[in-house]
Write a protein that holds these residues in place. Structure first.
Motif, short mmCIF file in Angstrom:
data_model
loop_
_atom_site.label_atom_id
_atom_site.label_comp_id
_atom_site.label_asym_id
_atom_site.label_seq_id
_atom_site.Cartn_x
_atom_site.Cartn_y
_atom_site.Cartn_z
N GLY A 177 0.81 -1.21 0.00
CA GLY A 177 0.00 0.00 0.00
C GLY A 177 0.84 1.26 0.00
N LEU A 178 1.95 1.24 0.76
CA LEU A 178 2.85 2.39 0.80
C LEU A 178 3.47 2.64 -0.57
N VAL A 179 4.05 1.58 -1.15
CA VAL A 179 4.70 1.73 -2.46
C VAL A 179 3.66 2.10 -3.52
N GLY A 180 2.51 1.43 -3.49
CA GLY A 180 1.48 1.69 -4.49
C GLY A 180 0.95 3.11 -4.43
N SER A 181 0.68 3.60 -3.23
CA SER A 181 0.12 4.95 -3.09
C SER A 181 1.13 6.01 -3.51
N SER A 182 2.40 5.82 -3.10
CA SER A 182 3.42 6.82 -3.47
C SER A 182 3.69 6.77 -4.98
N TYR A 183 3.63 5.57 -5.57
CA TYR A 183 3.84 5.46 -7.02
C TYR A 183 2.70 6.10 -7.80
N LEU A 184 1.46 5.87 -7.35
CA LEU A 184 0.32 6.49 -8.02
C LEU A 184 0.38 8.01 -7.91
N ALA A 185 0.78 8.51 -6.74
CA ALA A 185 0.92 9.95 -6.57
C ALA A 185 1.98 10.49 -7.53
N PHE A 186 3.02 9.69 -7.78
CA PHE A 186 4.09 10.12 -8.68
C PHE A 186 3.62 10.18 -10.12
N ILE A 187 2.95 9.12 -10.60
CA ILE A 187 2.59 9.08 -12.02
C ILE A 187 1.38 9.95 -12.33
N LEU A 230 8.65 -1.25 9.16
CA LEU A 230 9.28 -2.51 9.55
C LEU A 230 10.01 -2.37 10.88
N GLY A 231 10.64 -1.21 11.10
CA GLY A 231 11.33 -1.00 12.37
C GLY A 231 10.38 -1.01 13.54
N ALA A 232 9.22 -0.34 13.38
CA ALA A 232 8.23 -0.31 14.45
C ALA A 232 7.65 -1.71 14.68
N ILE A 235 6.83 11.44 -3.00
CA ILE A 235 6.50 11.18 -1.60
C ILE A 235 7.50 10.17 -1.05
N PRO A 236 8.05 10.42 0.13
CA PRO A 236 9.03 9.48 0.68
C PRO A 236 8.47 8.07 0.78
N VAL A 237 9.27 7.09 0.39
CA VAL A 237 8.85 5.69 0.49
C VAL A 237 9.84 4.86 1.30
N ILE A 238 11.13 5.17 1.22
CA ILE A 238 12.13 4.41 1.98
C ILE A 238 12.02 4.70 3.48
N PRO A 239 12.01 5.97 3.93
CA PRO A 239 11.90 6.21 5.38
C PRO A 239 10.63 5.62 6.00
N PRO A 240 9.43 5.82 5.40
CA PRO A 240 8.25 5.20 6.01
C PRO A 240 8.30 3.67 5.98
N ALA A 241 8.92 3.10 4.93
CA ALA A 241 9.04 1.64 4.90
C ALA A 241 9.93 1.16 6.04
N LEU A 242 11.05 1.85 6.27
CA LEU A 242 11.91 1.50 7.40
C LEU A 242 11.19 1.70 8.72
#
Length: 663
Positions: free
Chosen positions: A390-400, A416-418, A406-413
């Motif tokens: 959902g994170l990758v998909g939403s940020s990718y859709l916002a991009f195209i 998973l970190g949380a 939109i940041p994707v690596i920090p929220p992904a970390l």
């Protein structure tokens, strides 16, 4: 309601502890630049995933290829060849011509002819390279074009990983603002449609160009990192300056929204133009760019489309990079095509925190999805994978769709970190809870009951102890006949060994029948059936009463076995009395932090104790078993009984119906 809300907040304290901490750590890593390269790689991947955009037919490239160099015979191209090329292009009436070749010195023969072409071509723009820090690295523009004001710089800004992701529109030369090659060409193209650059009324750094709005790149936009400064007294320090090169935001830059990889724009060769092998109106009203495409000239750049492995990266000719810059300006002004946009740092921080909260919440809510022995239950893993998608998909859709980076690596970390931190928190929390529960019950219940208690611990535990509960249970009291006399005739050491044999046998019998050993009182044993998990049906209460009577009968058999062993050992033999009562009790833990004991209180406990001690002359063989009316009703005539009658038990004013279980 507020009490329940506070309770919910307290129960979810792990989430509110972990989520901000992990988010803060990820944000700090980001500010220090540890994530910059990953964020660039994510942006590059989005460019490569993006569907191919329509070809911008307004821009045409005249490329100088390896074949062209062989045909011309030298580099740089002689002035007469370049003059002939420009004449043929002019003859097709292009709107603007951009010459992306350095021409600060004559290249004979034909210099005068080329100067004449420069002087008579008002829609021609040449290039220069500006380097005020190192003037020796500068390249001057063609003198004639400089005098005519038909020059733009072609400086580019390369990121620390060697890729070109930004476009430089303005910079300072001799303390004066000067315009870039691509910007000057775009403005000249748009002038014929009465589109000019206008500064914003609210912010002079923002300007409008037709349908497009542009604002300058800042060093902390998107995944870029600015210098992080802090002071100790009068001394200034840069936080972790070795981690990454901070973004250079000097001049007026914008993020470059590429149309595609190499060969995206229409292209013809120098030879094709010189030999008239192109349609006669191919360049009409177009913006024509002239530049090198030959590999040997090394005018190439790494772009987001180059991939991530340097050894196999595809490079884009510099002239095509210029075409992308120009196309972005034209498309924005004429069609409103969005450039790349970024959030402010506070909003990005909130975004990272929300994903950290998501990871912590998922693990907290789903922690019991598959039992407590697995560190990451299957449903938790599935939910995290779906959240990442959902994170990758939403940020990718916002991009195209809208051009948002939109940041994707920090929220992904953070997600998973949380999740990892919450899992560790839960494991530690459950370890403490299990320790508490097992301390209370480990010696008193069977493994099966202990696991059942552990499954329902949320209902049982409150602030490290078992909360008081009112429930219906069956209480069993047992005591030895004539213990005082036995104790007087045995040494203390022998007495303790003899008594421990008895207690071990009785406690084991209670556990075998699903009871809880509440306590030992001298030679007495108190056991409870139906705790600590509350019974909710009459059938369950029946089972507890039946189990208690079966336990008493088994205790009698066990005592017979012990008597035979004691006889062989020369120890005294004995008999026992048992009182059983079913009714309301209150259960919970009593004590302090150093010692907690699980216990059962209530009138039924007193009744069971009084039944055990009632009329010691009443014979029952090796084990006299007396029960109250409630227990009798729950047995449903499964055992032979005899009614003793309505009796007044010690300490009670009301009469109690008493029955005896016959052996």
């Amino acid at each position: 309601m507020w009490k329940e809300l506070r309770q919910k907040i307290w129960e979810g304290r792990g989430v509110w502890t972990v989520a901000p901490g992990v988010a803060g750590l990820v944000i700090l890593l980001r500010l220090l630049g540890f994530l910059q390269a990953w964020e660039w790689a994510a942006l590059d991947q989005y460019f490569r995933w993006r569907p191919r955009e329509p070809v911008d037919e307004r821009v045409l490239i005249v490329g100088i290829s390896e074949t062209d160099l062989k045909n011309v015979g030298q580099w740089p191209i002689p002035d007469n060849v370049l003059a002939e090329l420009l004449k043929k292009i002019k003859a097709q009436n292009p709107r603007v011509i951009g010459l992306d070749l350095y021409r600060d010195l004559p290249v004979l023969p034909g210099h005068d002819e080329l100067v004449n072409v420069f002087e008579t071509t008002p829609n021609l723009i040449g290039i220069e390279k500006i380097n005020e820090q190192d003037p020796s690295a500068s390249v001057a523009p063609p003198p004639v074009l400089e005098e005519l004001g038909q020059v733009g710089f072609n400086n580019v800004v390369i990121d620390a990983d060697g890729k070109l992701r930004r476009s430089l529109l303005y910079m300072v030369k001799n303390d004066q603002p000067t315009i870039s090659f691509g910007m000057r060409l775009a403005l000249m193209y748009l002038e014929e449609q009465d589109i000019i650059s206008k500064p914003s009324q609210t912010n002079p750094l923002i300007f409008h160009l037709g349908k497009g709005t542009f604002q300058p790149f800042q060093a902390n936009d998107g995944g870029y990192v600015d210098e992080l400064e802090f002071y100790i007294g009068e001394l200034k320090f840069l936080a972790a300056p070795w981690v990454t090169l901070p973004a250079d935001d000097r001049g007026y830059q914008i993020l470059l929204n590429y149309r595609g990889s190499a060969r995206t724009f229409p292209r013809v060769s120098l030879t094709e133009v010189l030999e008239d092998r192109i349609p006669p109106d191919l360049m009409r009203d177009r913006l024509v760019l002239i530049g090198a495409t030959a590999t040997s000239l090394n005018d190439f750049f790494y772009t987001p489309y180059s991939g991530d492995t340097i050894a196999t990266q595809e490079r884009t000719p510099g002239i095509e990079v210029q075409a992308n810059m120009i196309s972005q300006l034209l498309s924005s002004a004429l069609e409103g095509r969005s450039g790349l946009k970024t959030w402010s740092e506070p909003i990005e921080g909130i975004w990272i925190f929300l994903w950290s909260l998501t990871g912590a919440t998922l693990c907290w809510v789903l922690r019991d999805a598959e039992g407590l022995t697995k560190l990451l239950p299957r449903w938790t893993v599935i939910s995290l994978v779906l959240a990442l998608a959902g994170l990758v998909g939403s940020s990718y859709l916002a991009f195209i769709i809208s051009g948002w980076w939109i940041p994707v690596i920090p929220p992904a970390l953070a997600l998973l970190g949380a999740a990892t931190a919450t899992t560790g928190y839960i494991a530690n929390f459950e370890r403490e809870e299990r320790h508490t529960v097992m301390n209370l019950f480990g010696r008193h219940v069977t493994k099966q009951i202990a696991e059942a208690i552990w499954r329902d611990r949320e209902q049982l535990l409150k602030e490290g102890r078992l909360r008081g509960q009112k429930m219906t249970a069956t209480v069993l009291f047992s005591d030895l006949k004539g213990f005082s006399t036995v104790a007087e005739n045995m040494s203390s050491e022998t007495l303790m060994a003899w008594l421990n044999q008895y207690m071990d046998a009785m406690a084991g019998t209670v556990l075998d029948h699903g009871g809880v050993v509440d306590k030992f009182i001298g030679d007495a044993v108190m056991a409870v059936f139906g705790v600590p998990i509350k019974r909710t049906t009459s059938a369950e209460i029946d089972q507890d009463a039946i189990a208690a009577v079966n336990c008493a009968l088994a205790m009698a058999q066990k005592l017979q076995t012990l008597n035979r062993e004691w006889q062989r050992q020369g120890y005294p033999q004995t008999a026992m009395r048992v009182g059983i009562a079913t009714g309301d009790v209150v259960t919970g833990s009593l004590g302090n932090a150093q010692r907690l004991d699980y216990t059962t209180l209530g009138d039924s406990v007193n009744v069971a104790a009084r039944l055990e001690s009632y009329d010691k002359t009443l014979d029952g063989g090796i084990c006299r078993i007396l029960i109250n009316e409630e227990t009798y009703q729950h047995l449903h005539n499964q055992f032979p009984t005899k009614q003793i009658g309505q009796v007044r038990l010690k300490g009670r004013e009301q009469l109690t119906a008493v029955y005896q279980i016959l052996l």
